[in-house]
Enzyme design. Structure first.
Site, PDB file in Angstrom:
ATOM      1  N   LYS A  22      14.662 -38.188  21.284  1.00  0.00           N
ATOM      2  CA  LYS A  22      16.105 -38.301  21.033  1.00  0.00           C
ATOM      3  C   LYS A  22      16.708 -36.916  20.775  1.00  0.00           C
ATOM      4  O   LYS A  22      17.770 -36.587  21.318  1.00  0.00           O
ATOM      5  CB  LYS A  22      16.348 -39.202  19.815  1.00  0.00           C
ATOM      6  CG  LYS A  22      17.777 -39.167  19.305  1.00  0.00           C
ATOM      7  CD  LYS A  22      17.965 -39.958  18.044  1.00  0.00           C
ATOM      8  CE  LYS A  22      17.647 -39.229  16.776  1.00  0.00           C
ATOM      9  NZ  LYS A  22      18.667 -38.282  16.303  1.00  0.00           N
ATOM     10  N   ASN A  23      16.031 -36.110  19.961  1.00  0.00           N
ATOM     11  CA  ASN A  23      16.612 -34.821  19.577  1.00  0.00           C
ATOM     12  C   ASN A  23      16.531 -33.772  20.682  1.00  0.00           C
ATOM     13  O   ASN A  23      17.089 -32.686  20.534  1.00  0.00           O
ATOM     14  CB  ASN A  23      15.953 -34.291  18.303  1.00  0.00           C
ATOM     15  CG  ASN A  23      16.443 -35.036  17.073  1.00  0.00           C
ATOM     16  OD1 ASN A  23      17.336 -35.875  17.164  1.00  0.00           O
ATOM     17  ND2 ASN A  23      15.851 -34.745  15.928  1.00  0.00           N
ATOM     18  N   CYS A 118      23.488 -38.880   9.457  1.00  0.00           N
ATOM     19  CA  CYS A 118      22.683 -39.265   8.298  1.00  0.00           C
ATOM     20  C   CYS A 118      23.179 -38.562   7.036  1.00  0.00           C
ATOM     21  O   CYS A 118      23.477 -37.379   7.061  1.00  0.00           O
ATOM     22  CB  CYS A 118      21.227 -38.873   8.520  1.00  0.00           C
ATOM     23  SG  CYS A 118      20.361 -39.943   9.658  1.00  0.00           S
ATOM     24  N   ARG A 123      24.691 -30.544   4.679  1.00  0.00           N
ATOM     25  CA  ARG A 123      24.616 -30.279   6.114  1.00  0.00           C
ATOM     26  C   ARG A 123      25.862 -29.620   6.702  1.00  0.00           C
ATOM     27  O   ARG A 123      26.563 -30.202   7.527  1.00  0.00           O
ATOM     28  CB  ARG A 123      24.281 -31.557   6.879  1.00  0.00           C
ATOM     29  CG  ARG A 123      22.970 -32.143   6.448  1.00  0.00           C
ATOM     30  CD  ARG A 123      22.582 -33.332   7.269  1.00  0.00           C
ATOM     31  NE  ARG A 123      21.905 -32.963   8.494  1.00  0.00           N
ATOM     32  CZ  ARG A 123      21.389 -33.831   9.349  1.00  0.00           C
ATOM     33  NH1 ARG A 123      21.500 -35.118   9.114  1.00  0.00           N
ATOM     34  NH2 ARG A 123      20.772 -33.440  10.432  1.00  0.00           N
ATOM     35  N   ASP A 316      11.517 -34.514   9.405  1.00  0.00           N
ATOM     36  CA  ASP A 316      11.738 -35.863   9.954  1.00  0.00           C
ATOM     37  C   ASP A 316      10.499 -36.754   9.861  1.00  0.00           C
ATOM     38  O   ASP A 316      10.552 -37.928  10.222  1.00  0.00           O
ATOM     39  CB  ASP A 316      12.200 -35.766  11.416  1.00  0.00           C
ATOM     40  CG  ASP A 316      13.661 -35.352  11.526  1.00  0.00           C
ATOM     41  OD1 ASP A 316      14.348 -35.284  10.488  1.00  0.00           O
ATOM     42  OD2 ASP A 316      14.122 -35.095  12.656  1.00  0.00           O
ATOM     43  N   ARG A 408      19.472 -46.145  15.953  1.00  0.00           N
ATOM     44  CA  ARG A 408      20.010 -44.856  16.409  1.00  0.00           C
ATOM     45  C   ARG A 408      18.930 -44.027  17.085  1.00  0.00           C
ATOM     46  O   ARG A 408      19.240 -43.209  17.948  1.00  0.00           O
ATOM     47  CB  ARG A 408      20.552 -44.058  15.211  1.00  0.00           C
ATOM     48  CG  ARG A 408      21.884 -44.529  14.704  1.00  0.00           C
ATOM     49  CD  ARG A 408      22.408 -43.590  13.637  1.00  0.00           C
ATOM     50  NE  ARG A 408      22.170 -42.219  14.031  1.00  0.00           N
ATOM     51  CZ  ARG A 408      21.911 -41.214  13.203  1.00  0.00           C
ATOM     52  NH1 ARG A 408      21.885 -41.417  11.902  1.00  0.00           N
ATOM     53  NH2 ARG A 408      21.705 -40.004  13.649  1.00  0.00           N
TER      54      ARG A 408
HETATM   55  C1  UD1 Z   1      18.112 -31.303  13.466  1.00  0.00           C
HETATM   56  C2  UD1 Z   1      17.625 -32.674  13.856  1.00  0.00           C
HETATM   57  C3  UD1 Z   1      17.218 -33.450  12.616  1.00  0.00           C
HETATM   58  C4  UD1 Z   1      16.213 -32.650  11.794  1.00  0.00           C
HETATM   59  C5  UD1 Z   1      16.697 -31.241  11.532  1.00  0.00           C
HETATM   60  C6  UD1 Z   1      15.666 -30.348  10.876  1.00  0.00           C
HETATM   61  C7  UD1 Z   1      18.901 -33.124  15.879  1.00  0.00           C
HETATM   62  C8  UD1 Z   1      19.961 -33.911  16.523  1.00  0.00           C
HETATM   63  N1  UD1 Z   1      18.698 -33.361  14.563  1.00  0.00           N
HETATM   64  O1  UD1 Z   1      19.259 -31.484  12.642  1.00  0.00           O
HETATM   65  O2  UD1 Z   1      16.657 -34.700  13.015  1.00  0.00           O
HETATM   66  O3  UD1 Z   1      16.009 -33.296  10.556  1.00  0.00           O
HETATM   67  O4  UD1 Z   1      17.085 -30.606  12.768  1.00  0.00           O
HETATM   68  O5  UD1 Z   1      14.519 -30.286  11.640  1.00  0.00           O
HETATM   69  O6  UD1 Z   1      18.213 -32.345  16.503  1.00  0.00           O
HETATM   70  N2  UD1 Z   1      22.393 -25.528   7.808  1.00  0.00           N
HETATM   71  C9  UD1 Z   1      23.408 -24.781   7.250  1.00  0.00           C
HETATM   72  N3  UD1 Z   1      24.437 -24.381   8.056  1.00  0.00           N
HETATM   73  C10 UD1 Z   1      24.495 -24.670   9.384  1.00  0.00           C
HETATM   74  C11 UD1 Z   1      23.453 -25.413   9.951  1.00  0.00           C
HETATM   75  C12 UD1 Z   1      22.408 -25.834   9.146  1.00  0.00           C
HETATM   76  O7  UD1 Z   1      23.408 -24.510   6.061  1.00  0.00           O
HETATM   77  O8  UD1 Z   1      25.453 -24.270  10.057  1.00  0.00           O
HETATM   78  C13 UD1 Z   1      21.240 -25.958   6.976  1.00  0.00           C
HETATM   79  C14 UD1 Z   1      21.165 -27.471   6.823  1.00  0.00           C
HETATM   80  O9  UD1 Z   1      21.995 -27.937   5.814  1.00  0.00           O
HETATM   81  C15 UD1 Z   1      19.690 -27.654   6.538  1.00  0.00           C
HETATM   82  C16 UD1 Z   1      19.015 -26.571   7.383  1.00  0.00           C
HETATM   83  O10 UD1 Z   1      20.039 -25.634   7.657  1.00  0.00           O
HETATM   84  O11 UD1 Z   1      19.432 -27.435   5.195  1.00  0.00           O
HETATM   85  C17 UD1 Z   1      18.419 -27.041   8.685  1.00  0.00           C
HETATM   86  O12 UD1 Z   1      19.345 -27.887   9.351  1.00  0.00           O
HETATM   87  P1  UD1 Z   1      19.443 -27.976  10.936  1.00  0.00           P
HETATM   88  O13 UD1 Z   1      18.218 -27.420  11.568  1.00  0.00           O
HETATM   89  O14 UD1 Z   1      20.746 -27.414  11.363  1.00  0.00           O
HETATM   90  O15 UD1 Z   1      19.479 -29.539  11.181  1.00  0.00           O
HETATM   91  P2  UD1 Z   1      20.224 -30.268  12.343  1.00  0.00           P
HETATM   92  O16 UD1 Z   1      20.263 -29.351  13.529  1.00  0.00           O
HETATM   93  O17 UD1 Z   1      21.475 -30.850  11.852  1.00  0.00           O
END
Ligand code: UD1
Length: 433
Positions: A22-23, A118, A123, A316, A408
């Site tokens: 999915k991701n 979620c 985030r 995850d 989802r």
């Molecule tokens: C993706 C995955 C999710 C997984 C996560 C971490 C998808 C669709 N989802 O989520 O299933 O749990 O990676 O492996 O691929 N952060 C910031 N600022 C930003 C972006 C991120 O502070 O602009 C922080 C987040 O709050 C978190 C960390 O960085 O603490 C990692 O998050 P991130 O890798 O961005 O997660 P997602 O890409 O949302």
């Protein structure tokens, strides 16, 4: 709302094929916004988030159709009034933010609702926005929407808007942030260097798709990615990588229920952090080509885990691992370092008999405990998977409410569990509370 009735205890035995990730599929769909010709994607999991992303793409001018085993995306021009990702489509799925980079790169402007998804921690998307600014975009956040505009690349009112290559260092490795910036950079004028990038396999898969469309990318899968912008991209045919989280969930299930499961058509290297842990806690783990066999051997031993960005232990799979540790002898310390507030499954696991203390980002699981069926509530995607696993190990009937979270991201979950010998029933309709 649908719910699952699980009749436990079950012993998972047999073979199961990993669905497409999915991701990896979500950014692949978003990349279709960049294409000048049709893109055919295979191994796209039929899960609700993909349906949501297809609706969003449709709204943004990219129609899609099923053709054989592929989903085919036909690029178009977004109607002026449709050039935005509206709240109604974005609120259920954080990954909708993946439209921001491609829209800004391709059409010079984007208006995307701030994401939902979620409820695991705050985030933010500050890194996505700062990265786009480094490529010359003008960003405004107002009324719950992000508006991005690329700079004009010539003089006069009719000049096209186009991002400019630049250098950006992520403050932390973010998966969708890296993907968004990668998609923005492929059509920018000049070269972009992205530092401290996420190294998850899903980033590498996106880079392979973009390269097949004609992008020039070096270093995807490492901390530093260099992108040489090209004026336009064509179409491609691409198979999405196997879902390491979905597959890993069934493998944890095998160890937890004392069963014997072979995951087929998987990518064992992507699952290495989990497989090492499963071996450490006492399960038999055998890898042969693209198959992974995990069997429970009797007693499970506790082992500590700390989640980390890839190649660390994936956040995850943290919830599923916690479920496993309820049946292991000893005390396991599980530290969540990627997201804050990602232990919402703990009180639900306690309803099934688990003994877990949480202090900040650390959970301590005391095992082994006998789990007994109860009513539990799914709170997010992976937490739901952990409750299903615990329900399989529990004696008696477990009812899992709000399984729309599972829908989802897990393709045909009850069917796959049924194939592995478990009795999981989907009860449709409103929740009785
Ligand atoms: C993706 C995955 C999710 C997984 C996560 C971490 C998808 C669709 N989802 O989520 O299933 O749990 O990676 O492996 O691929 N952060 C910031 N600022 C930003 C972006 C991120 O502070 O602009 C922080 C987040 O709050 C978190 C960390 O960085 O603490 C990692 O998050 P991130 O890798 O961005 O997660 P997602 O890409 O949302």
């Amino acid at each position: 709302m649908d719910r699952f009735l699980i009749h436990g205890p079950a012993t998972l035995r047999g073979r199961v094929r990993a669905s497409g990730a999915k991701n990896a599929a979500l950014p692949a769909l978003a990349a279709c916004l960049l294409a000048g010709e049709p893109v055919a994607l295979t191994r796209v999991p039929r899960v609700r988030d993909i349906g949501t992303m297809r609706k969003l793409l449709d709204h943004l001018g990219v129609a899609s159709e099923e053709r054989g085993d592929a989903l085919v995306f036909h690029p178009g021009t977004p109607a002026e009034e449709n050039g935005e990702a509206p709240y109604e489509l974005v609120k259920t799925m954080r990954a909708s933010v993946l439209s921001l980079g491609p829209l800004t790169a391709r059409w010079g402007r984007a208006r995307v609702s701030l994401p939902g998804g979620c409820a695991i921690g705050v985030r933010p998307i500050d890194q996505h926005l700062a990265g786009l600014e480094a490529l010359g975009a003008d960003i405004h956040v107002a009324g719950g929407y992000v508006e991005a505009r690329a700079p004009r690349s010539g003089s006069g009112a009719g000049a096209a808007r186009r991002l400019r290559g630049g250098r950006f260092r992520f403050a932390m490795p973010t998966v969708t942030g890296t993907e968004n910036l990668l998609m923005a950079a492929v059509l920018a004028d000049g070269t972009t260097v992205l530092e401290n990038c996420a190294r998850e396999p899903e980033v590498g898969d996106l880079a392979r798709l973009l390269s097949a469309m004609g992008a020039r990318i070096e270093g995807a899968g490492t901390e530093t990615i260099t992108v040489h912008g090209v004026p336009e991209l064509g179409g491609a045919r691409h198979e999405v990588i196997p879902d390491r989280i979905e597959g890993g969930t069934y493998l944890v299930g095998a160890a937890l229920t004392g069963g014997d499961v072979t995951l087929e058509d998987a990518e064992p290297a992507d699952l290495a952090p989990l497989l090492e842990k499963l071996a450490e806690v006492g399960a038999t783990v055998e890898v042969s080509g693209r198959s992974i066999r995990v069997a429970g051997t009797g007693e499970l031993r506790s082992a500590d885990v700390a989640t980390a960005p890839h190649p660390g232990f994936p956040t995850d799979l943290q919830a599923q691992y916690l479920a496993l540790m309820t049946r292991a002898t000893g005390v396991a310390t599980v530290s969540e370092t990627v997201f804050e507030n990602r232990f919402q499954h703990v009180p639900e696991l306690a309803r099934l008999g688990a003994v877990i203390e949480v202090a900040g980002p650390v959970a301590r699981v005391h095992g082994p405990t006998e789990l007994a069926g109860a009513h539990v509530m799914a709170t997010d995607l992976r937490a739901s998977a952990c409750l299903v696993l615990a329900g399989l190990a529990a004696h008696g009937e477990t009812t899992i409410h709000r399984i729309y979270h599972l829908d989802r991201g897990y393709e045909r979950m009850e069917g796959k569990l049924h194939d592995l010998g478990a009795t999981v029933e989907r009860v449709r309709g409103p929740m009785p509370d």
